[in-house]
Design a protein around this motif. Structure first.
Motif, short mmCIF file in Angstrom:
data_model
loop_
_atom_site.label_atom_id
_atom_site.label_comp_id
_atom_site.label_asym_id
_atom_site.label_seq_id
_atom_site.Cartn_x
_atom_site.Cartn_y
_atom_site.Cartn_z
N PRO A 14 0.89 -1.16 -0.02
CA PRO A 14 0.11 -0.04 -0.19
C PRO A 14 0.77 1.29 -0.16
N ALA A 15 1.97 1.39 0.88
CA ALA A 15 2.66 2.74 0.82
C ALA A 15 3.59 2.84 -0.61
N GLY A 16 4.10 1.96 -1.06
CA GLY A 16 4.69 1.98 -2.22
C GLY A 16 3.88 2.42 -3.43
N LEU A 34 10.06 -1.30 -7.23
CA LEU A 34 10.49 -2.48 -6.91
C LEU A 34 9.98 -3.38 -6.02
N GLU A 35 9.46 -4.54 -6.36
CA GLU A 35 8.91 -5.34 -5.35
C GLU A 35 9.51 -6.59 -5.36
N ARG A 36 9.83 -7.38 -4.21
CA ARG A 36 10.79 -8.49 -4.15
C ARG A 36 9.85 -9.67 -4.37
N ASN A 37 8.31 -9.51 -4.00
CA ASN A 37 7.44 -10.68 -4.18
C ASN A 37 7.17 -10.72 -5.37
N GLY A 42 1.74 -6.48 -0.48
CA GLY A 42 2.48 -6.83 0.74
C GLY A 42 1.56 -7.41 1.62
N LYS A 43 1.29 -6.89 2.86
CA LYS A 43 0.50 -7.48 3.78
C LYS A 43 -1.05 -7.66 3.47
N CYS A 44 -1.28 -7.20 2.39
CA CYS A 44 -2.74 -7.28 1.98
C CYS A 44 -2.53 -8.48 1.15
N GLY A 57 -4.08 -11.52 5.11
CA GLY A 57 -3.53 -10.12 5.80
C GLY A 57 -4.64 -9.21 6.14
N ALA A 58 -4.48 -8.16 5.53
CA ALA A 58 -5.52 -6.89 5.90
C ALA A 58 -6.93 -7.48 5.76
N ILE A 59 -7.97 -6.95 6.39
CA ILE A 59 -9.06 -7.36 6.29
C ILE A 59 -10.23 -6.13 5.96
N MET A 60 -10.12 -5.30 6.69
CA MET A 60 -11.26 -4.32 6.64
C MET A 60 -10.78 -2.81 6.87
N GLY A 61 -11.38 -1.98 6.51
CA GLY A 61 -11.41 -0.52 6.82
C GLY A 61 -12.51 0.13 7.24
N SER A 64 -13.31 6.47 7.48
CA SER A 64 -12.39 7.52 7.41
C SER A 64 -11.24 7.04 6.80
N TYR A 65 -11.35 6.09 5.74
CA TYR A 65 -9.90 5.50 4.98
C TYR A 65 -9.78 6.29 3.91
N TYR A 66 -9.51 7.52 3.83
CA TYR A 66 -9.58 8.58 2.96
C TYR A 66 -8.61 8.35 2.05
N GLY A 291 13.57 -14.58 4.56
CA GLY A 291 14.55 -13.75 3.94
C GLY A 291 14.33 -12.11 3.74
N GLN A 292 13.25 -11.83 4.27
CA GLN A 292 13.09 -10.36 4.53
C GLN A 292 14.21 -9.66 5.24
N LYS A 293 14.66 -8.31 4.73
CA LYS A 293 15.86 -7.96 5.53
C LYS A 293 15.45 -6.38 5.44
N GLY A 438 6.19 4.22 4.70
CA GLY A 438 5.56 2.72 5.26
C GLY A 438 5.18 2.64 6.56
N GLU A 439 4.96 1.54 6.97
CA GLU A 439 4.30 1.61 8.44
C GLU A 439 4.80 2.34 9.69
N VAL A 440 6.25 1.89 9.69
CA VAL A 440 6.84 2.62 11.07
C VAL A 440 6.84 4.33 10.94
N PHE A 443 1.70 4.31 10.99
CA PHE A 443 0.78 3.26 11.82
C PHE A 443 0.80 1.91 10.82
N GLY A 444 0.78 0.69 11.45
CA GLY A 444 0.44 -0.45 10.61
C GLY A 444 -0.91 -0.71 9.94
N ASP A 445 -1.31 0.22 9.29
CA ASP A 445 -2.57 -0.25 8.46
C ASP A 445 -2.41 0.34 7.25
N MET A 446 -3.43 -0.21 6.16
CA MET A 446 -3.27 0.29 4.94
C MET A 446 -3.60 2.00 4.84
N ASP A 447 -4.40 2.30 5.66
CA ASP A 447 -4.85 3.71 5.09
C ASP A 447 -3.70 4.63 5.73
C1 LIG Z 1 -2.80 -10.42 9.51
C2 LIG Z 1 -2.97 -9.09 9.08
C3 LIG Z 1 -4.02 -8.32 9.15
C4 LIG Z 1 -4.10 -6.95 9.00
N1 LIG Z 1 -5.54 -6.28 9.00
C5 LIG Z 1 -5.47 -5.00 8.51
C6 LIG Z 1 -6.70 -4.37 8.60
O1 LIG Z 1 -8.02 -5.31 8.67
N2 LIG Z 1 -7.19 -3.21 7.90
C7 LIG Z 1 -5.96 -2.58 7.83
O2 LIG Z 1 -5.90 -1.31 7.31
N3 LIG Z 1 -4.45 -3.20 7.83
C8 LIG Z 1 -4.58 -4.24 8.17
N4 LIG Z 1 -3.11 -4.99 8.13
C9 LIG Z 1 -2.05 -4.14 8.14
C10 LIG Z 1 -1.69 -3.64 6.53
O3 LIG Z 1 -1.86 -4.69 5.72
C11 LIG Z 1 -0.26 -3.23 6.53
O4 LIG Z 1 -0.24 -2.03 7.59
C12 LIG Z 1 -0.25 -2.52 5.20
O5 LIG Z 1 -0.14 -3.35 4.19
C13 LIG Z 1 1.13 -1.76 5.02
O6 LIG Z 1 1.60 -1.35 3.92
P1 LIG Z 1 3.09 -1.06 3.54
O7 LIG Z 1 3.12 -0.75 2.12
O8 LIG Z 1 3.73 -0.03 4.60
O9 LIG Z 1 3.96 -2.52 4.13
P2 LIG Z 1 3.56 -4.04 3.33
O10 LIG Z 1 2.27 -4.04 3.02
O11 LIG Z 1 4.44 -4.83 4.09
O12 LIG Z 1 4.45 -3.71 1.76
C14 LIG Z 1 5.74 -3.78 1.71
C15 LIG Z 1 6.08 -4.40 0.31
O13 LIG Z 1 7.53 -4.12 0.17
C16 LIG Z 1 8.07 -5.45 -0.38
N5 LIG Z 1 9.57 -5.44 -0.08
C17 LIG Z 1 9.94 -5.58 1.42
N6 LIG Z 1 11.54 -5.75 1.31
C18 LIG Z 1 11.71 -5.37 0.09
C19 LIG Z 1 12.97 -5.38 -0.77
N7 LIG Z 1 14.03 -5.48 -0.17
N8 LIG Z 1 12.96 -5.09 -2.03
C20 LIG Z 1 11.73 -4.82 -2.81
N9 LIG Z 1 10.60 -4.99 -1.93
C21 LIG Z 1 10.52 -5.28 -0.74
C22 LIG Z 1 7.30 -6.37 0.37
O14 LIG Z 1 7.42 -7.59 -0.30
C23 LIG Z 1 5.95 -5.76 0.32
O15 LIG Z 1 5.26 -6.07 -0.75
C24 LIG Z 1 -3.21 -6.20 8.47
C25 LIG Z 1 -1.95 -7.15 8.34
C26 LIG Z 1 -1.62 -8.30 8.64
C27 LIG Z 1 -0.60 -9.11 8.07
#
Ligand SMILES: Cc1cc2nc3c(=O)[nH]c(=O)nc-3n(C[C@H](O)[C@H](O)[C@H](O)COP(=O)(O)OP(=O)(O)OC[C@H]3O[C@@H](n4cnc5c(N)ncnc54)[C@H](O)[C@@H]3O)c2cc1C
Length: 461
Positions: A14-16, A34-37, A42-44, A57-61, A64-66, A291-293, A438-440, A443-447
């Motif tokens: 979602p962030a990228g 660039l996506e490694r997978n 990602g976590k969706c 991974g993520a289920i709901m929103g 206010s998920y603008y 293998g995540q780094k 990204g998340e850090v 916060f660790g949610d999609m929005d």
């Molecule tokens: C079980 C679970 C339930 C969740 N429930 C919800 C929910 O209900 N609602 C909600 O809003 N959020 C939920 N989330 C959280 C939400 O999915 C994440 O906060 C969101 O996906 C974060 O987005 P991101 O892009 O920051 O990180 P990620 O989704 O982790 O994406 C990061 C991407 O970077 C890639 N990457 C990593 N390292 C490299 C590298 N070296 N080179 C290239 N690519 C790389 C990864 O493969 C990944 O595709 C949930 C997550 C999980 C796991």
């Protein structure tokens, strides 16, 4: 910044992907994701079972998920998924109704007190903690807020509020300080069971920025969004609609920043960029079997980056997808509050039935197996505990079809939060032609992650 700036984005979650969208909307088309997978999201992650997608991974929103709504509009899609519903069980597997006074005669005084505290908490957040809800943590440790309102128009907001420094406290202390301890009974449902840690260890800033008052009330009233084809579909659609699709299976070996350029060695070839946005993990303590780094392992990290990122920890949050016999299938999703305390690490906290119309589906289970002060419950041990708990709940699994232990909710702890970690990292944005997202960063949610990317583009591009 020059509209032809060559921008590398690490990560197709979602962030990228939303960084790509917001850059494109602003006229920057020279970006590469660039996506490694071998998939985006990602976590969706929404695999298919029996012709329908379920959620690993993520289920709901919430309404206010603008930023997610921006993505939906960009792609012409909407939140068209099954309506959520839930019930509660105790650790012995009995159905309970913890918030229903008639079913908890002895708890009536506590429930009345909780109601009062809820009202007070709503008022405190609006007044004493004015500015608390905006995306990201800039200025909080210095008693400032600076960002954009959580409204569809996201108007810029800025101000001084020394009370915001309290957001560095662990959430349980924050509640105690404000005389609203009982509201934790409400907040814990969409917080700890969703894998975001325990209230005695997590700074209040994370809790109230994700679960602002409005969002929590949406959870209470089950006014939630889901997607028929899973949350992964949102990001697949976004990827399809972007001018530059994410490059899957990108293995980044090295990133060097010198002479105002960024050199990325990917799949054996060196590519040159002007700027880089990192949405992948900045630091991962220990090693991971997937293998995540952390970026500190393949970038030419500088001392300030290494020092700050070494403070990041993450949650060990495990998901199982299980089949059950039709007669053992739960009639609804269940929350088990008894298991959402550090003493019950590794136990089943929630299990999710997605479709009401079928028993031919998997049930997903969720457990946390680490607390700041404890040693980790080993993965296999936790899995066994969860499967045993399902038996106790009288919904035993017949088979495990999928499992995932993902790098989850990277965050820092109170001491570093109070010492201004976020302001130090924000001050490093663009210092090495590098942006951290990204998340850090929020916060660790999609929005929150997509919204942070929006703000990053707004602020720097
Ligand atoms: C079980 C679970 C339930 C969740 N429930 C919800 C929910 O209900 N609602 C909600 O809003 N959020 C939920 N989330 C959280 C939400 O999915 C994440 O906060 C969101 O996906 C974060 O987005 P991101 O892009 O920051 O990180 P990620 O989704 O982790 O994406 C990061 C991407 O970077 C890639 N990457 C990593 N390292 C490299 C590298 N070296 N080179 C290239 N690519 C790389 C990864 O493969 C990944 O595709 C949930 C997550 C999980 C796991």
């Amino acid at each position: 910044m020059d509209k032809n700036t060559r921008i590398c984005i690490i990560g197709g979650g979602p962030a990228g992907l939303s960084a790509g969208m917001y850059l494109e909307k602003k006229g920057y088309e020279n970006y590469t994701i660039l996506e490694r997978n071998d998939r985006v999201g990602g976590k969706c992650w929404s695999p298919t079972y029996n012709g329908r997608r379920y959620e690993m991974g993520a289920i709901m929103g919430v309404p206010s998920y603008y930023a997610v709504h921006d993505v939906e509009e960009f792609c012409g899609i909407t939140h068209d998924g099954p309506k959520l519903n839930r019930n509660y069980k105790n650790a012995q597997g009995q159905v309970i109704e913890p918030f229903e006074p008639k079913k908890n005669i002895l708890k009536i005084p506590r429930l009345l007190k909780m109601k009062k505290q809820l009202k007070l908490f709503g008022e405190l957040l609006e007044t004493k903690y004015k500015g608390y809800a905006i995306n990201g943590h800039r200025g909080v440790a210095e008693g400032r807020y600076d960002g954009f309102a959580v409204t569809p128009g996201r108007e810029p907001v800025k101000g001084e509020n020394p009370n915001l420094k309290d957001l560095a406290l662990p959430f349980s202390e924050f509640c105690k300080k404000n005389g609203v301890e009982l509201i934790q009974d409400i907040w814990i449902g969409p917080y700890t069971s969703f894998g975001y840690g325990y209230f005695d260890e997590i700074p209040a800033g994370y809790v109230v920025k994700y679960l602002d008052f409005q969002t929590t009330m949406n959870f209470v009233k089950i006014n939630l969004w889901t997607w028929q084809n899973g949350t992964q579909f949102i990001w697949e659609q976004l990827n399809d609609h972007l001018k530059n699709h994410a490059r899957l299976n990108s293995s980044i070996e090295k990133v060097e920043r010198k002479d105002g350029k960024v050199y990325v060695t990917v799949n054996g070839a060196v590519e040159e960029y002007d700027k880089i946005i990192v949405t992948a993990p900045l630091h991962i303590p220990g090693t991971r079997t997937d293998g995540q780094k952390g970026m500190d392992e393949y970038f030419d990290v500088r001392d300030d980056e290494r020092e700050l990122f070494s403070k990041i920890d993450y949650e060990r949050y495990d998901v199982l997808a299980v089949e059950t016999k039709p007669e053992d299938h739960p009639e609804i999703s269940y929350y088990v509050f008894d298991n959402m305390v550090p003493e019950k690490l590794g136990h089943l906290m929630v299990y999710y039935r997605r479709w009401r119309d079928s028993k031919e589906q998997v049930i997903t289970t969720y457990a946390l197996r680490k607390h700041k002060t404890s040693t980790e419950v080993p993965y296999e041990e936790c899995k066994k505990m969860v499967l045993d708990d399902l038996k106790t709940m009288k919904n035993p699994a017949s088979n495990v079809v999928n499992e995932w232990s993902v790098y989850y909710f990277p965050h820092i702890f109170s001491e570093d939060y109070a010492a201004g970690w976020y302001d130090k990292v924000e001050a490093m944005q663009d210092k090495y032609d590098t942006f951290y997202a990204g998340e850090v960063m929020s916060f660790g949610d999609m929005d929150e992650t997509a919204e942070y990317s929006r703000e990053l583009v707004e602020r720097f591009f």
